[in-house]
Design a protein around this motif. Structure first.
Motif: not given
Lengths: 245, 245
Positions: B78-103
């Motif tokens: 899942t390393l490649g998945l996490r690395e691809a997702a993290m920058p977008f997850m951080e932006d989403l988390h900054a906007v939504v302000g709540h838990h942001t998850q990858l499963a």
């Protein structure tokens, strides 16, 4: 071929054949790299696949299994550290806009246990679960500065590999740098690993004020780099407060 | 006591005794939980400590070793998945302000492989390397909606545990919900796991448009919850674009 090794030793050697550059391998490659008979490697791989500790792709290449990652992560000794640090790391990353990293001392090296990166950030040689020598990186210099004296002496008396012209390879200079880190509360490493970048690291303290980890940012090597120090130190205070509860 | 088990089976059982609530155990507790003789457990634990796969605290309690986490993480599937997702997850988390998850889907359950949380965010039952049943969470419903038909039929025909009044335990209702997820492109689960929270999940697609993971946010269960759907879908498109490169 080492025939008298225990089963566990063979399993350990199988896992050591995998890495970021070799996430998927054929059984014959695993056998060669782990110095095992193909029959032995094949039997152990089959059993590990059965437990979900390894995964066999449709093209029969072998990968580390999600189940092993899950077992290692859900009880990882760094889980509490990462959970305490992440909210502060996210705020720091949002403000600094470059790589923000969390590292621990492991086997006389720096092990990076968490990293936040943005597209377009400066070059960074580290990655999650990656390592660097203690004397070469800002995180390593912070961890070394606060390590037990015997570990410091081992590193100072051993070979100090030069990554660049700026790498601290002279024991006397390294000793003075470590004293500065302890006095100033941070390691400021302009161009130590890459000419274009500056690594800045600060200690994170747990119970009893012990240094348990290093928090760092990797920013462009320019006159603004020093401006990041106060934000980094403030984040470290917040994380240390959570860790010492 | 199962004396005929292979060494690997015993090692697997030792690791399965650890978890978020039991990060450190005495050897006698490990032996009891893993159904091994104390002598057998003790010998295997010693050998695992020797390889850094387990760690012995100064009080002699045993933990998962940082070395195992490192080996599992640096080549994690899942390393490649996490690395691809993290920058977008951080932006989403900054906007939504709540838990942001990858499963991801793992063994007919949802396995959470990454999570960003803020202090003060709503209640969330999941954690990194934690699991939930497929039919009970927004991420699980997205993964189930896009799973192979035989897996869907297995879940639909099996027992569907009720977590709350709102849990989808009726196969016909669950089947309609999954069709809605496929048509709408998201799962919206108001109060499914906790009355106060809404889980919203969207699919992430890799090569060949296959659904490889779910991205989700956990927000307060109020009239603003639906407003988060467009940001979540936009982030999912960005991650999917990275994954299908």
């Amino acid at each position: 071929m080492a025939k008298r090794d225990s089963v566990l030793t063979r399993i350990v050697r199988i896992y050591e054949t995998f890495g970021p550059d070799t996430p998927a391998l054929r059984v014959t490659d695993i056998a060669r790299r782990a110095e095992l008979h193909v029959a032995t490697a094949s039997r152990l791989v089959d059993e590990l696949v059965g437990h979900g500790w390894l995964h066999r792709d449709p093209d029969r290449r072998i990968r580390v299994g999600v189940r092993l990652w899950e077992l290692a992560s859900r009880a990882s000794p760094t889980l509490g550290l990462r959970e305490a640090a992440m909210p502060f790391m996210e705020d720091l990353h949002a403000v600094v806009g470059h790589h923000t990293q969390l590292a621990v001392l492991e086997d006389r090296e720096v092990l990076f246990v968490e990293r936040l990166s943005a597209p377009g950030a400066v070059v960074n040689v580290t990655r999650v679960a990656g390592r660097l020598p203690l004397h070469a990186s800002s995180s390593g210099l912070v961890l070394l500065a606060h390590a037990p004296v015997d570990l410091q002496e081992q590193v100072l008396s051993g070979p100090l590999e030069a990554f660049r012209r700026t790498t601290l390879t002279d024991p006397a200079r390294l000793r003075r740098f470590l004293a500065d880190v302890r006095r100033n509360g941070y390691a400021f490493c302009a161009g130590f690993i890459d000419e274009e970048t500056t690594g800045i690291a600060v200690p994170l303290r747990g119970r009893g004020d012990t240094v348990v980890a290093a928090l760092s940012v990797i920013v462009p090597n320019d006159r603004n780099a020093r401006m990041q120090i106060p934000a980094l130190r403030a984040a470290a205070r917040g994380i240390s407060r959570m860790l010492s509860h």
